[in-house]
Design an enzyme around this catalytic site. Structure first.
Site, PDB file in Angstrom:
ATOM      1  N   CYS A   6      31.405 -16.286 -69.519  1.00 17.49           N
ATOM      2  CA  CYS A   6      32.315 -17.429 -69.699  1.00 17.49           C
ATOM      3  C   CYS A   6      31.768 -18.266 -70.842  1.00 17.49           C
ATOM      4  CB  CYS A   6      32.404 -18.269 -68.425  1.00 17.49           C
ATOM      5  SG  CYS A   6      33.512 -19.688 -68.594  1.00 17.49           S
ATOM      6  N   GLU A  14      39.012 -15.729 -72.433  1.00 21.01           N
ATOM      7  CA  GLU A  14      38.222 -14.519 -72.612  1.00 21.01           C
ATOM      8  C   GLU A  14      38.809 -13.743 -73.777  1.00 21.01           C
ATOM      9  OE1 GLU A  14      35.443 -12.889 -72.902  1.00 21.01           O
ATOM     10  OE2 GLU A  14      35.107 -13.480 -70.800  1.00 21.01           O
TER      11      GLU A  14
END
Length: 222
Positions: free
Chosen positions: A2, A103
């Site tokens: 992340c 992402e």
């Protein structure tokens, strides 16, 4: 992993969702990046309190703060073993509220396409995190830092990346925050991917690639 996320909820929504008892300040953001200050919730043994931590954990034994750039994420499977995270895993756990995260999916031609991921019901959710206090030897200043725990991907996230942030279900958040729970075997059981059926993802503009870009247009699908 992340490496970028959002938080655009209101203060009252945060208070209601996480039973925050203290006053706090934060700025809504559509592009939160490593090294920035992030809003986190901890429990001091009595109540949930919110405050800002620097994203990038600095272990107490670190000689300088440059190590933080390598510590934005912590693999959930090895928290109890790694010297950088072992102590924090036992008693310095936090949750980091988010509205959604980004992402990048690598394509066959080597490029990366950004995606925005959030809950299907569009509600707030929380990353599992760890926090630490580090004393800067040059200034004697105490710096409070954090890292986001990651885990293996669920079916949906596996199409984008081989890791995903640990998204705690509501029923597990209190235990994660409770500093009196030090049973790492039990805590390890909480480290598992959130089921795909709760999440959705869609491709967005590459404008998100630059942390200086920060607006609601970043989460618009293309």
């Amino acid at each position: 992993m992340c490496g970028r996320f959002t938080l655009y909820s209101t203060e009252q929504e945060l208070i209601n969702e996480y039973a925050i008892e203290n006053s706090f300040t934060f700025e809504q953001s559509f592009n939160i990046a490593p090294s920035q200050r992030v809003l986190a919730v901890i429990n001091n043994g009595k109540e949930n309190r919110a405050g800002q931590l620097h994203w990038g954990l600095i272990p107490p034994w670190a000689k300088d703060k440059k190590i933080a750039y390598k510590m934005i994420n912590a693999r959930g499977e090895t928290l109890a073993e790694k010297p950088s995270f072992k102590r924090a895993f036992q008693s310095r756990r936090c949750i980091i509220p988010t509205s959604g995260f980004y992402e990048w999916k690598r394509t066959e031609d080597g490029k990366k396409k950004p995606y925005f991921i959030h809950l299907k019901n569009k509600k707030l959710f929380a990353f599992a995190g760890l926090w630490e206090k580090w004393n800067d030897p040059t200034t004697e200043e105490d710096i409070f830092t954090c890292t986001i725990v990651t885990t293996s991907p669920n079916e949906m996230m596996a199409n984008l990346h081989d890791r995903m942030p640990l998204l705690l279900e509501n029923k597990h958040q209190d235990d994660w925050l409770n500093p009196d729970i030090r049973d790492t075997d039990y805590l390890q059981q909480l480290i598992k991917p959130l089921p795909s059926e709760h999440m959705t993802a869609y491709e967005i503009s590459t404008a998100v690639n630059k942390p200086t870009h920060n607006g609601s247009e970043l989460i618009e699908p293309i």
